[in-house]
Design a protein around this motif. Sequence first.
Motif, short mmCIF file in Angstrom:
data_model
loop_
_atom_site.label_atom_id
_atom_site.label_comp_id
_atom_site.label_asym_id
_atom_site.label_seq_id
_atom_site.Cartn_x
_atom_site.Cartn_y
_atom_site.Cartn_z
N GLY A 1 -130.28 56.04 50.42
CA GLY A 1 -129.88 56.34 51.79
C GLY A 1 -130.90 55.91 52.81
O GLY A 1 -130.60 55.81 54.00
N THR A 2 -132.12 55.64 52.39
CA THR A 2 -133.16 55.22 53.34
C THR A 2 -133.87 54.00 52.77
O THR A 2 -133.74 53.68 51.59
CB THR A 2 -134.19 56.34 53.55
N LEU A 3 -134.67 53.39 53.64
CA LEU A 3 -135.45 52.24 53.23
C LEU A 3 -136.41 52.65 52.11
O LEU A 3 -136.65 51.90 51.16
CB LEU A 3 -136.23 51.73 54.46
N GLN A 4 -136.93 53.89 52.23
CA GLN A 4 -137.83 54.46 51.22
C GLN A 4 -137.16 54.54 49.85
O GLN A 4 -137.71 54.12 48.84
CB GLN A 4 -138.26 55.88 51.70
N ASP A 5 -135.93 55.03 49.85
CA ASP A 5 -135.16 55.13 48.60
C ASP A 5 -135.03 53.76 47.93
O ASP A 5 -135.19 53.63 46.72
CB ASP A 5 -133.73 55.64 48.88
N GLN B 1 -125.87 51.50 40.67
CA GLN B 1 -125.55 52.84 41.14
C GLN B 1 -126.68 53.38 42.01
O GLN B 1 -126.42 53.91 43.10
CB GLN B 1 -125.31 53.74 39.91
N ASP B 2 -127.92 53.16 41.56
CA ASP B 2 -129.07 53.66 42.32
C ASP B 2 -129.14 53.03 43.71
O ASP B 2 -129.41 53.70 44.70
CB ASP B 2 -130.38 53.37 41.56
N ASP C 1 -130.70 42.70 49.91
CA ASP C 1 -129.49 42.88 50.72
C ASP C 1 -129.44 44.27 51.33
O ASP C 1 -129.13 44.45 52.50
CB ASP C 1 -128.23 42.68 49.86
N LYS C 2 -129.77 45.27 50.49
CA LYS C 2 -129.70 46.65 50.96
C LYS C 2 -130.74 46.88 52.06
O LYS C 2 -130.43 47.49 53.09
CB LYS C 2 -129.97 47.59 49.77
N LYS C 3 -131.92 46.29 51.86
CA LYS C 3 -132.97 46.45 52.87
C LYS C 3 -132.55 45.86 54.20
O LYS C 3 -132.82 46.42 55.26
CB LYS C 3 -134.27 45.79 52.39
N GLU C 4 -131.87 44.71 54.14
CA GLU C 4 -131.44 44.01 55.37
C GLU C 4 -130.48 44.90 56.18
O GLU C 4 -130.55 44.95 57.39
CB GLU C 4 -130.74 42.71 55.00
N GLN C 5 -129.61 45.62 55.46
CA GLN C 5 -128.69 46.52 56.15
C GLN C 5 -129.45 47.53 56.99
O GLN C 5 -129.10 47.81 58.12
CB GLN C 5 -127.82 47.28 55.15
N PHE C 6 -130.52 48.07 56.40
CA PHE C 6 -131.30 49.07 57.14
C PHE C 6 -132.01 48.44 58.31
O PHE C 6 -132.04 48.99 59.40
CB PHE C 6 -132.32 49.75 56.21
N SER C 7 -132.55 47.25 58.11
CA SER C 7 -133.32 46.65 59.20
C SER C 7 -132.40 46.30 60.36
O SER C 7 -132.79 46.43 61.53
CB SER C 7 -134.08 45.41 58.71
N GLN C 8 -131.15 45.90 60.09
CA GLN C 8 -130.21 45.62 61.19
C GLN C 8 -129.96 46.86 62.01
O GLN C 8 -129.90 46.83 63.22
CB GLN C 8 -128.89 45.11 60.62
N LYS C 9 -129.79 47.96 61.31
CA LYS C 9 -129.54 49.21 62.03
C LYS C 9 -130.71 49.60 62.91
O LYS C 9 -130.55 50.25 63.93
CB LYS C 9 -129.24 50.33 61.04
N ASP C 10 -131.88 49.15 62.50
CA ASP C 10 -133.06 49.58 63.23
C ASP C 10 -133.27 48.84 64.54
O ASP C 10 -133.77 49.39 65.51
CB ASP C 10 -134.30 49.41 62.35
N GLU C 11 -132.86 47.54 64.59
CA GLU C 11 -133.14 46.77 65.80
C GLU C 11 -132.15 47.11 66.89
O GLU C 11 -131.15 46.45 67.10
CB GLU C 11 -133.07 45.26 65.48
N LYS C 12 -132.46 48.17 67.60
CA LYS C 12 -131.51 48.72 68.55
C LYS C 12 -131.20 47.80 69.72
O LYS C 12 -130.10 47.80 70.26
CB LYS C 12 -132.04 50.06 69.07
#
Lengths: 669, 339
Positions: free
Chosen positions: B22-26, B16-17, B76-87
């Motif tokens: 919502g962010t990489l920090q979270d 759940q957490d 896995d969750k971190k990878e989602q964020f990193s993909q979004k970042d590589e514009k």
Amino acid sequence: MKVPLKWLSEYVDISGIDPLELSDMLTMRGLEVDSVEEVGLDTVIDIELTPNRGDCASLIGVAREVSAILNREIKLPEVNIGSKKTDMATKIDVKCADKCPVYHLRNVKNITIGPSWEWMKERLRACSVRPLNNIIDITNYVMLETGQPLHAFDADKISGDTVIVREARPGETLLMLDGEERTFNGGEVVIADKNGPIAVGGIIGAKDSAVSGKTTEILVESAYFVPQSISMAERNLKVKTEASYRFAREIDKGGILYALNRAINLMKETAGATPVKGRISHDSLNFKENKIRVNINKLNSILGTSISKDNIKKNLLDIDFDIEFSGENFEVRVPSYRNDVRRPVDVIEEVARIYGYDRIESKLPELKVGIGYFEPIDPFLEGENSLRARGYWESLTHTLTDSDKIVELYGTGSEEKLIHLKNPVSLDMDILRPTILPGLLEVSSYNANRKSRYLKFFERGPVFIEKDGEYFEEHNIAYLSAGGDFFEAKNTMKTMLESLNQNYELEYPGSSAYFKGGRCGVLTIEGEFSGEFGIIKENLCKNYKLEDPYTGGYLILDKVVKEKIRERVFKNWSTYPAIYRDLSLISPIKLTHKDIYGIIKSEGKKELKNVEVVDSYRGENLGPGRKSITYSLEFNSDEEMLSSEYVDSAVKDILNELENKLGVTLRPK
Amino acid sequence: MSLNEKYEKISAAYLQDIKEAGTLQDVEEVRVKYIGRSGEVNKIFKELGILSPEERPAWGKKLNILKSDITKSVEDKKEQFSQKDEKEDIFDPTMPGNYSRFPSIHPVTGILREIKDIFSSLGFGVAYGPEIESSYHNFTALNIPEDHVAREMHDTFYLNQEDKLLRTHTSPVQVRVMENNDPPYNIIVPGKCYRRDTIDASHSPVFHQVEGLMVDKNINFADLKGVLAEFAKLFFKGSDVKTRFRPSYFPFTEPSAEMDISCRICQGKGCSSCSQKGWLEILGAGMVDPEVFKHCNVDTEKWQGFAFGMGVERLAMLKYGISDMRFFYLNDIRFLEQF
């Protein structure tokens, strides 16, 4: 055949039966009802008669069927037959009894021409027959009622005392009732007086001898004209009438006099007409009702049924076929109006029809295996698929095409001639296509006009040509591509041939009927001409209002060796690594790849497994009249690992030969 | 809380957490909370001392699996964020790429193939014959004599050579097959036919037919009904397709029949497609007429069977709902690409 139901109900009680229900019943008896319409206060059903049921081209004929279906009695109008002795002065002379075996005339005097009864006019109109006057209307009415066409002549317009039935002479002419003058081929039956024809027997009367407002005396004709003779005359004279329709389907040979007397009876009631006693007749037919013997087992074997004797009897009695059994056989007496029932199998059909096709229980036959003399369903399917894989859409064009657009391709000197239709339906479809390509050009043109420009199409089908006075039909597959180059056409052909596993040769002649000079190829399978490809000639494109270059080709499928299509032989490959050598060659510009490739292949030892073009180049730096082609050569052996030295010496031999024979050298690095 | 309860709680809570992060920090905070040095999982590890030595290894294994599950989820969750970042490198899988449609086959070809497939599954072979025919094969041998009204039903194209015409139906191939082979016969004949009709919504001077012939010692009208009803079922793909047979007339069959199918639009109630009849005619059939057998030297004492014929364009129109016969020969790409 239009049937006004109120009129019909004069002959058979149809009360309580919905017109749609009645239509359905008739349809299931083989009298297919096309439409049911309200006309005035009546309902008219329109039956699409099959050619065998001429007997139902009459109200009474339909009433008989209805009476059989509903099991209700049929009531026919009472007709006074009249005297056998006659006071008539006219004579008849039938000269072609084979075409007109029965001919009767009756004479009616003191006629006042006027309109007919309102009820009669209404019924005629309901049957799409235009009312004219009391006499003509009665003849038409009786024809619709009984199926027997009648004709009334104005007696005062007939010259002499003899009505002659004879064959027309070639070139004789007659101004007919419809206002057209027609010329006889000869052999058609005409009714004539001493001056010439006064009617075409069984088809149409003459303008001159027709009943008019001034007519006071008439001769009424009721006859039997043989169907084949009527069809022939219809065809020769290009005329069809309600009368010829019925004669061509054969009339009721037992009802010829009944109809005549019925008409005279009606005339007597109108216009103050006085019929002259008796009639004059020719009858060489001696008509007897048909008797047919049928085997019960055969009946049930054809139908796949087990219909009992009683049931057969009931069904046939329903339609007034008398029937008598003897053992496993029965004999029927066919009513005079059923000319279509002549053979045992016709009786079997009648039993099935009345029994009801729906009551015959369907089943599946036992499956038999082994019909070895037919082809696989589609041996050429792979060829078609190879075209689709290259982006070609299947189209289907008419095999009839416009000679104007392709006639120039077939010079007068050509051995092959176009096959023209004798009676084309339109000028742009006047020949059988000698090739599929024009059809594909038309399809391209149609789509290009609608902004779908760069499309590729293919089609499979027959093409036709006349050669040495004989017609030939060939099965082709053709393709056409908008844009593209020569190699599109060539490689499409190659992939198709490879998909069909054929051994073929390509050659490059200077000219072709459909393809541009120098941009065309010819293929042969087993040494036989089997098709062409290339860039379509510009003027051919122009005939179809196409401007871009179009490329295409065709393969004659009849030349494809079918046995080869699925034949495969496995060959193992070498387990040793191959050695490759790339050769960039400089060659005189006029030499072809085929020339160079030929030398490489023939000089290469058996270890030379494959030669491929990997690059070609033209440029000033090569010197004038020179070009460069780079080949990649693959060497390998099944027996051993080849050494570099061995391959190098093989390459050296090839290079020597290229230089000696063709003046082709290695390009300096 | 027992060990077990604690374990269950963590298992449910970390998922759940991570979902809510919502962010990489979270995500990093979630990682520390559960599998950090003093995270929830390590806390349980420390409590394992209270267990007996026999129980301990099983619990250790269990906790290690939980730890690696959490690690994987976090990554896995971190990878989602990193993909979004590589514009600079956003990949759009919804672009069409190098696409071209696989070209279709013409609907008439398609229908022909279906018909051939169905009849070959019923044991029929396929035979072909010439389109330029003699009037003997096209008419006379089929019991359509010259100057017979039945010949008028066929408005015929003639060629300049005496006696040659374009076949008006595929039936002459029946005759050719019977002339050249001994019974039994079990064939269909697909092909082009010609009639002198002007082009309109329901007529074409060139059209396609499939003819069929089944002859053996005992083939009868009941078989005719069975085979053709089976065909209709398979072709229109539904056992609810009703068929009916009506008496009709063809010179080359006796008894003759026409087969109707129940209108698929109104289910037999009557509509404009079936001219209010509730039925649509799809083919003609009948028992081969003895005259035809006689012309082909087939002994009618030994052999009997049925023949049938159907119009391919008409079947295609019924099956696909095509309203106008002209579409088949225009080859408009907007038409072709629908099949």
